[in-house]
Write an enzyme that holds these catalytic residues in place. Structure first.
Site, PDB file in Angstrom:
ATOM      1  N   THR A   8      -6.149  -3.751  -1.948  1.00  0.00           N
ATOM      2  CA  THR A   8      -6.617  -2.410  -2.987  1.00  0.00           C
ATOM      3  C   THR A   8      -6.202  -2.926  -4.305  1.00  0.00           C
ATOM      4  OG1 THR A   8      -6.442  -0.234  -3.237  1.00  0.00           O
ATOM      5  CG2 THR A   8      -4.280  -1.121  -2.694  1.00  0.00           C
ATOM      6  N   ASP A  80      -9.634   2.020   5.262  1.00  0.00           N
ATOM      7  CA  ASP A  80     -10.740   2.616   5.121  1.00  0.00           C
ATOM      8  C   ASP A  80     -10.763   3.985   5.290  1.00  0.00           C
ATOM      9  OD1 ASP A  80     -13.200   2.458   3.892  1.00  0.00           O
ATOM     10  OD2 ASP A  80     -14.209   2.594   5.888  1.00  0.00           O
ATOM     11  N   ARG A 203      -3.761   9.420   5.584  1.00  0.00           N
ATOM     12  CA  ARG A 203      -3.411   8.098   5.536  1.00  0.00           C
ATOM     13  C   ARG A 203      -1.862   8.355   5.696  1.00  0.00           C
ATOM     14  NH1 ARG A 203      -6.745   7.478   1.380  1.00  0.00           N
ATOM     15  NH2 ARG A 203      -5.751   9.167   0.307  1.00  0.00           N
TER      16      ARG A 203
HETATM   17  P1  IMP Z   1     -11.008   4.857   0.360  1.00  0.00           P
HETATM   18  O1  IMP Z   1     -11.556   4.218   1.643  1.00  0.00           O
HETATM   19  O2  IMP Z   1      -9.695   5.346   0.629  1.00  0.00           O
HETATM   20  O3  IMP Z   1     -11.353   4.294  -0.847  1.00  0.00           O
HETATM   21  O4  IMP Z   1     -11.836   6.057   0.583  1.00  0.00           O
HETATM   22  C1  IMP Z   1     -13.309   6.342   0.377  1.00  0.00           C
HETATM   23  C2  IMP Z   1     -13.687   7.780  -0.066  1.00  0.00           C
HETATM   24  O5  IMP Z   1     -13.278   8.638   0.906  1.00  0.00           O
HETATM   25  C3  IMP Z   1     -13.104   7.925  -1.345  1.00  0.00           C
HETATM   26  O6  IMP Z   1     -13.738   7.664  -2.777  1.00  0.00           O
HETATM   27  C4  IMP Z   1     -13.068   9.537  -1.236  1.00  0.00           C
HETATM   28  O7  IMP Z   1     -14.286   9.926  -1.758  1.00  0.00           O
HETATM   29  C5  IMP Z   1     -12.695   9.964   0.172  1.00  0.00           C
HETATM   30  N1  IMP Z   1     -11.528  10.202   0.503  1.00  0.00           N
HETATM   31  C6  IMP Z   1     -10.596   9.386   1.062  1.00  0.00           C
HETATM   32  N2  IMP Z   1      -9.186   9.799   1.201  1.00  0.00           N
HETATM   33  C7  IMP Z   1      -9.465  11.023   0.488  1.00  0.00           C
HETATM   34  C8  IMP Z   1      -8.269  11.954   0.211  1.00  0.00           C
HETATM   35  O8  IMP Z   1      -7.217  11.687   0.358  1.00  0.00           O
HETATM   36  N3  IMP Z   1      -8.809  12.757  -0.544  1.00  0.00           N
HETATM   37  C9  IMP Z   1     -10.243  13.339  -1.131  1.00  0.00           C
HETATM   38  N4  IMP Z   1     -10.999  12.263  -0.729  1.00  0.00           N
HETATM   39  C10 IMP Z   1     -10.668  11.258  -0.092  1.00  0.00           C
END
Ligand code: IMP
Length: 217
Positions: A8, A80, A203
């Protein structure tokens, strides 16, 4: 000392991972390397995308910075995550970051405000009891051994159940936080303190499983 390379560029994510895993590990991120690979997240599942990100970065590291017999254990971690809404058959899911795009399977990321507006529009006639949703996170961990061989990915997942509100509320967090109300709370994730969210979040739950794995290893 174990070294964990996190796939990341998001320093906030690294801070959250460090806070939970803590201990004696050294954490590095993509910004610590010149020109790491850009991985296309097209696997169609959280498991597939997290695995793809971890394996492609591990392959690159194994060639570019090969470990030696004397190196500390080296791991690569990728996550992800996204939002799954039951009334939308699990959408936006793996397309959460680009949900507002006309063809979200192929587009680049769209803004949080546009993604939230699209979600509200699709749910405009859906009553409260049918607005069930969850954030879902999958973390993939691969090890690079001293021969530069990449060992099979281990997957750790976490979910946080909740509801989609009728209008954005709150200023904290990011993504869909202003619309997501976790079960047991009346405030949205964007209204709750970051500390509270970080204990409940998808997470955090996946990271607790990863921590247990490192502790028993
Ligand atoms: P990533 O895989 O962590 O980059 O998340 C992908 C997308 O999922 C982000 O761009 C958000 O739109 C949504 N998302 C993931 N985790 C969260 C969170 O904790 N709060 C709000 N949106 C989230």
């Amino acid at each position: 000392m174990t070294t964990i390379v996190i796939a990341t560029r998001n320093a906030h994510k690294v801070g959250e991972i460090r806070a939970i895993l803590g201990g004696a590990s050294q954490f590095l991120m993509l910004n610590d390397f010149p020109d790491p690979p850009k991985v296309v997240e097209d696997a169609g599942t959280f498991d597939g995308n997290a695995t793809k990100k971890a394996v492609e970065l591990a392959r690159w590291l194994a060639v570019t910075f090969p470990p030696t017999r004397h190196s500390s254990p080296l791991f690569v971690l990728a996550d992800d995550s996204g939002l799954e809404v039951d009334a939308l058959d699990g959408a936006p899911g793996v397309h959460s970051a680009r949900f507002a795009a006309p063809d979200s399977a192929k587009s680049g990321n769209t803004s949080d405000a546009d993604n939230n507006a699209r979600l509200l529009q699709l749910l405009k006639d859906v009553p409260l009891e049918k607005r069930r949703a969850r954030f879902h996170c999958v973390i993939a961990l691969v090890a690079i051994d001293s021969q530069s061989a990449i060992r099979n990915p281990q997957l750790f997942d976490g979910a946080c159940e909740g509801w989609i509100g009728f209008a954005p509320r709150g200023k904290n967090g990011f993504g869909y936080d202003p619309l997501f109300v976790p079960v047991g709370f009346e405030q949205s994730f964007a209204e709750l303190d970051e500390d509270v969210k970080n204990k409940l979040s998808h997470r955090a739950k996946a990271l607790e499983k990863l921590k247990a794995y490192f502790t028993t290893k």
